[in-house]
Design a protein around this motif. Structure first.
Motif, PDB file in Angstrom:
ATOM      1  N   SER A 146       0.787  -1.198   0.025  1.00 32.21           N
ATOM      2  CA  SER A 146       0.105  -0.018   0.072  1.00 32.21           C
ATOM      3  C   SER A 146       1.071   1.165   0.101  1.00 32.21           C
ATOM      4  CB  SER A 146      -0.771   0.078   1.276  1.00 32.21           C
ATOM      5  OG  SER A 146      -0.127   0.294   2.400  1.00 32.21           O
ATOM      6  N   GLU A 147       0.309   2.356  -0.140  1.00 28.67           N
ATOM      7  CA  GLU A 147       0.972   3.771  -0.397  1.00 28.67           C
ATOM      8  C   GLU A 147       1.864   3.841   1.001  1.00 28.67           C
ATOM      9  OE1 GLU A 147       0.189   8.478  -0.682  1.00 28.67           O
ATOM     10  OE2 GLU A 147      -0.783   7.080  -2.139  1.00 28.67           O
ATOM     11  N   GLU A 148       1.197   3.672   2.078  1.00 29.04           N
ATOM     12  CA  GLU A 148       1.679   3.633   3.647  1.00 29.04           C
ATOM     13  C   GLU A 148       3.006   2.961   3.752  1.00 29.04           C
ATOM     14  OE1 GLU A 148       0.272   3.580   8.267  1.00 29.04           O
ATOM     15  OE2 GLU A 148      -1.133   3.547   6.652  1.00 29.04           O
ATOM     16  N   GLN A 149       2.512   1.635   3.257  1.00 28.64           N
ATOM     17  CA  GLN A 149       3.723   0.476   3.421  1.00 28.64           C
ATOM     18  C   GLN A 149       4.853   0.836   2.676  1.00 28.64           C
ATOM     19  OE1 GLN A 149       1.216  -2.925   2.176  1.00 28.64           O
ATOM     20  NE2 GLN A 149       1.260  -3.608   4.274  1.00 28.64           N
ATOM     21  N   ARG A 150       4.678   1.401   1.569  1.00 27.39           N
ATOM     22  CA  ARG A 150       5.915   1.818   0.437  1.00 27.39           C
ATOM     23  C   ARG A 150       6.513   2.921   1.171  1.00 27.39           C
ATOM     24  NH1 ARG A 150       4.026   1.777  -5.847  1.00 27.39           N
ATOM     25  NH2 ARG A 150       2.742   0.027  -6.023  1.00 27.39           N
ATOM     26  N   SER A 151       5.929   3.794   1.692  1.00 28.87           N
ATOM     27  CA  SER A 151       6.721   4.910   2.539  1.00 28.87           C
ATOM     28  C   SER A 151       7.296   4.394   3.617  1.00 28.87           C
ATOM     29  CB  SER A 151       5.691   6.075   2.816  1.00 28.87           C
ATOM     30  OG  SER A 151       6.286   6.941   3.633  1.00 28.87           O
TER      31      SER A 151
ATOM     32  N   ASP B 273      11.667   4.359   4.173  1.00 26.79           N
ATOM     33  CA  ASP B 273      12.248   5.071   5.154  1.00 26.79           C
ATOM     34  C   ASP B 273      13.143   4.130   6.013  1.00 26.79           C
ATOM     35  OD1 ASP B 273      11.716   7.607   4.039  1.00 26.79           O
ATOM     36  OD2 ASP B 273       9.689   7.782   4.937  1.00 26.79           O
ATOM     37  N   SER B 274      12.680   2.962   5.876  1.00 26.63           N
ATOM     38  CA  SER B 274      13.240   1.910   7.076  1.00 26.63           C
ATOM     39  C   SER B 274      14.609   1.606   6.880  1.00 26.63           C
ATOM     40  CB  SER B 274      12.480   0.870   6.938  1.00 26.63           C
ATOM     41  OG  SER B 274      12.489   0.140   5.747  1.00 26.63           O
ATOM     42  N   PHE B 275      15.259   1.918   5.687  1.00 25.14           N
ATOM     43  CA  PHE B 275      16.627   1.649   5.313  1.00 25.14           C
ATOM     44  C   PHE B 275      17.653   2.727   4.918  1.00 25.14           C
ATOM     45  CE2 PHE B 275      14.443   0.546   1.481  1.00 25.14           C
ATOM     46  CZ  PHE B 275      15.452   0.747   0.501  1.00 25.14           C
ATOM     47  N   ASP B 276      18.960   2.916   5.334  1.00 27.70           N
ATOM     48  CA  ASP B 276      19.747   3.844   4.929  1.00 27.70           C
ATOM     49  C   ASP B 276      20.843   3.413   3.759  1.00 27.70           C
ATOM     50  OD1 ASP B 276      18.490   5.565   6.827  1.00 27.70           O
ATOM     51  OD2 ASP B 276      19.828   4.294   8.372  1.00 27.70           O
ATOM     52  N   ARG B 277      21.246   2.147   3.975  1.00 32.70           N
ATOM     53  CA  ARG B 277      22.330   1.347   3.357  1.00 32.70           C
ATOM     54  C   ARG B 277      21.540   0.350   2.606  1.00 32.70           C
ATOM     55  NH1 ARG B 277      28.118   1.017   3.248  1.00 32.70           N
ATOM     56  NH2 ARG B 277      28.005   2.325   4.962  1.00 32.70           N
ATOM     57  N   VAL B 278      22.113   0.043   1.311  1.00 31.31           N
ATOM     58  CA  VAL B 278      21.791  -1.266   0.492  1.00 31.31           C
ATOM     59  C   VAL B 278      23.108  -1.880   0.421  1.00 31.31           C
ATOM     60  CG1 VAL B 278      20.974  -2.107  -1.802  1.00 31.31           C
ATOM     61  CG2 VAL B 278      19.847  -0.068  -0.669  1.00 31.31           C
ATOM     62  N   LEU B 279      22.905  -3.419   0.630  1.00 36.49           N
ATOM     63  CA  LEU B 279      23.863  -4.311   0.390  1.00 36.49           C
ATOM     64  C   LEU B 279      23.257  -4.914  -0.967  1.00 36.49           C
ATOM     65  CD1 LEU B 279      25.236  -5.571   3.561  1.00 36.49           C
ATOM     66  CD2 LEU B 279      26.446  -3.778   2.232  1.00 36.49           C
ATOM     67  N   SER B 280      24.071  -5.166  -1.851  1.00 37.53           N
ATOM     68  CA  SER B 280      23.422  -6.078  -3.240  1.00 37.53           C
ATOM     69  C   SER B 280      24.399  -7.039  -3.791  1.00 37.53           C
ATOM     70  CB  SER B 280      22.988  -4.940  -4.159  1.00 37.53           C
ATOM     71  OG  SER B 280      22.542  -5.640  -5.311  1.00 37.53           O
ATOM     72  N   ASP B 281      23.896  -8.104  -3.978  1.00 30.42           N
ATOM     73  CA  ASP B 281      24.484  -9.148  -4.846  1.00 30.42           C
ATOM     74  C   ASP B 281      24.643  -8.529  -6.180  1.00 30.42           C
ATOM     75  OD1 ASP B 281      25.487 -11.461  -5.707  1.00 30.42           O
ATOM     76  OD2 ASP B 281      23.586 -12.309  -6.145  1.00 30.42           O
TER      77      ASP B 281
ATOM     78  N   PRO C 226       5.926   8.065  -1.853  1.00 38.51           N
ATOM     79  CA  PRO C 226       6.318   9.392  -1.278  1.00 38.51           C
ATOM     80  C   PRO C 226       7.893   9.593  -1.053  1.00 38.51           C
ATOM     81  CG  PRO C 226       4.406   8.554  -0.010  1.00 38.51           C
ATOM     82  CD  PRO C 226       5.058   7.476  -0.759  1.00 38.51           C
ATOM     83  N   LYS C 227       8.330  10.886  -1.274  1.00 43.68           N
ATOM     84  CA  LYS C 227       9.776  11.065  -1.166  1.00 43.68           C
ATOM     85  C   LYS C 227      10.071  10.688   0.310  1.00 43.68           C
ATOM     86  CE  LYS C 227      13.053  14.765  -1.744  1.00 43.68           C
ATOM     87  NZ  LYS C 227      13.842  13.899  -2.987  1.00 43.68           N
ATOM     88  N   SER C 228      11.449   9.810   0.277  1.00 44.12           N
ATOM     89  CA  SER C 228      11.985   9.409   1.384  1.00 44.12           C
ATOM     90  C   SER C 228      12.488  10.698   2.172  1.00 44.12           C
ATOM     91  CB  SER C 228      13.269   8.471   1.279  1.00 44.12           C
ATOM     92  OG  SER C 228      13.835   8.100   2.266  1.00 44.12           O
ATOM     93  N   ARG C 229      12.523  10.498   3.444  1.00 48.50           N
ATOM     94  CA  ARG C 229      12.994  11.719   4.345  1.00 48.50           C
ATOM     95  C   ARG C 229      14.297  11.551   4.636  1.00 48.50           C
ATOM     96  NH1 ARG C 229       8.412   9.610   6.956  1.00 48.50           N
ATOM     97  NH2 ARG C 229       9.583   8.559   8.793  1.00 48.50           N
TER      98      ARG C 229
END
Length: 308
Positions: free
Chosen positions: A11-16, A20-28, A304-307
């Motif tokens: 949902s839109e709320e879940q997407r936001s 906003d729940s992570f700052d760093r991405v580790l990717s394969d 929505p734009k991340s904070r």
């Protein structure tokens, strides 16, 4: 455990909340950005979108056959500017680990030439081989596998020229009580084409563990030692604010869960939707999934734009 959610079905709320729940991405890398056959369409757009909203990107691969420089060039071909220090693979991880424990001594290594070059450049002394065919007699075998060299670590990773004598020689060095066993890539099967897997280095490392009775220090995904190294080197003080992206349940999702990261599985590589939905082990079930990283670009275009 709840089934993972597709990021485009949030949902839109879940997407936001997710954004906003992570700052760093580790990717394969392999299976996420490209496969042996092709590049994943618009995967680069997903990472560009993540960078635009301030997420830090680090790439973590089990593939040491491709050098960091070759990775940088391959990234550039799909329109991504990635710095060498953003890329971690088992050879770099092994060097960092050995330096952290101030390792000194001789290393017997089963790995690619590229992997060996990284360790040699870091100043470590290596032994390898035998690299030639040997006569099929126990006398000749003994001449090639018994040695008095003071080996204090055995390292095993991908070696396209792996032979029985190399494994036998490694096992004999491991008889010394102080000799470390270190593995890089842990993949027991390597996907090389759609529906086609080949035996990976993890299966051969298991042979050495079983024969020697030693547990390997694991500097490839999903190794605990690798996780500790990444957390320390990247100065991660809140693991829950890291998102691990990968295409393999056993390597990527398991690694992320073990480290306390959030996990996103993409279906562009080594895992199908059917395999994902059939998985019952909580350690292998991701928090979220997507068809590919291209879905991240679509998600961020609508969220929505991340904070951050």
């Amino acid at each position: 455990m709840a089934k993972p959610q597709h990021i485009l079905q949030l949902s839109e709320e879940q997407r936001s909340s997710f954004v906003d729940s992570f700052d760093r991405v580790l990717s394969d890398i392999d299976g996420v950005l490209w496969t042996l056959e092709h590049s994943v369409p618009r995967a680069a757009d997903g990472y560009a979108a993540l960078q635009r909203i301030g997420k830090k990107l680090t790439f973590l691969t089990n593939n040491s056959v491709r050098t960091v420089e070759q990775c940088v060039q391959k990234f550039a071909k799909i329109g991504m500017q990635v710095r060498p220090e953003q890329i971690w693979h088992p050879a770099r991880s092994v060097v960092s680990y050995l330096q952290s424990i101030k390792f000194q001594g001789l290393i017997y290594i089963i790995a690619s030439q590229q992997f060996k070059a990284v360790l040699r450049e870091a100043g470590f002394q290596l032994l390898d081989g035998p690299n030639e065919f040997i006569e099929e007699s126990y006398v000749c075998l003994a001449q090639h596998i018994f040695g008095r060299e003071p080996v204090r670590a055995v390292i095993i990773d991908v070696d396209f020229n792996l032979t029985s004598p190399k494994l036998l020689r490694a096992h004999l060095y491991l008889r010394h009580p102080e000799c470390l066993l270190i593995e890089g890539a842990t993949d027991r099967l390597l996907p090389v084409a759609k529906g086609v897997n080949i035996i990976g280095p993890g299966a051969f490392a298991s042979i050495l563990m079983e024969a020697s009775g030693k547990q390997a220090l694991t500097l490839g995904k999903p190794g605990r030692e690798l996780g500790e190294l990444i957390v320390e080197q990247c100065k991660i003080d809140q693991p829950s604010r890291v998102l691990m992206i990968g295409d393999m349940l056993a390597q990527d999702v398991s690694f992320g869960r073990q480290c306390g990261f959030q996990t996103l599985l993409v279906l562009s590589g080594g895992c199908s939707r059917e395999q994902l939905l059939a998985e019952t082990d909580p350690q292998f079930i991701p928090d979220y999934y997507a068809d590919s990283v291209a879905d991240v670009a679509q998600l961020l275009g609508e969220a929505p734009k991340s904070r951050v």
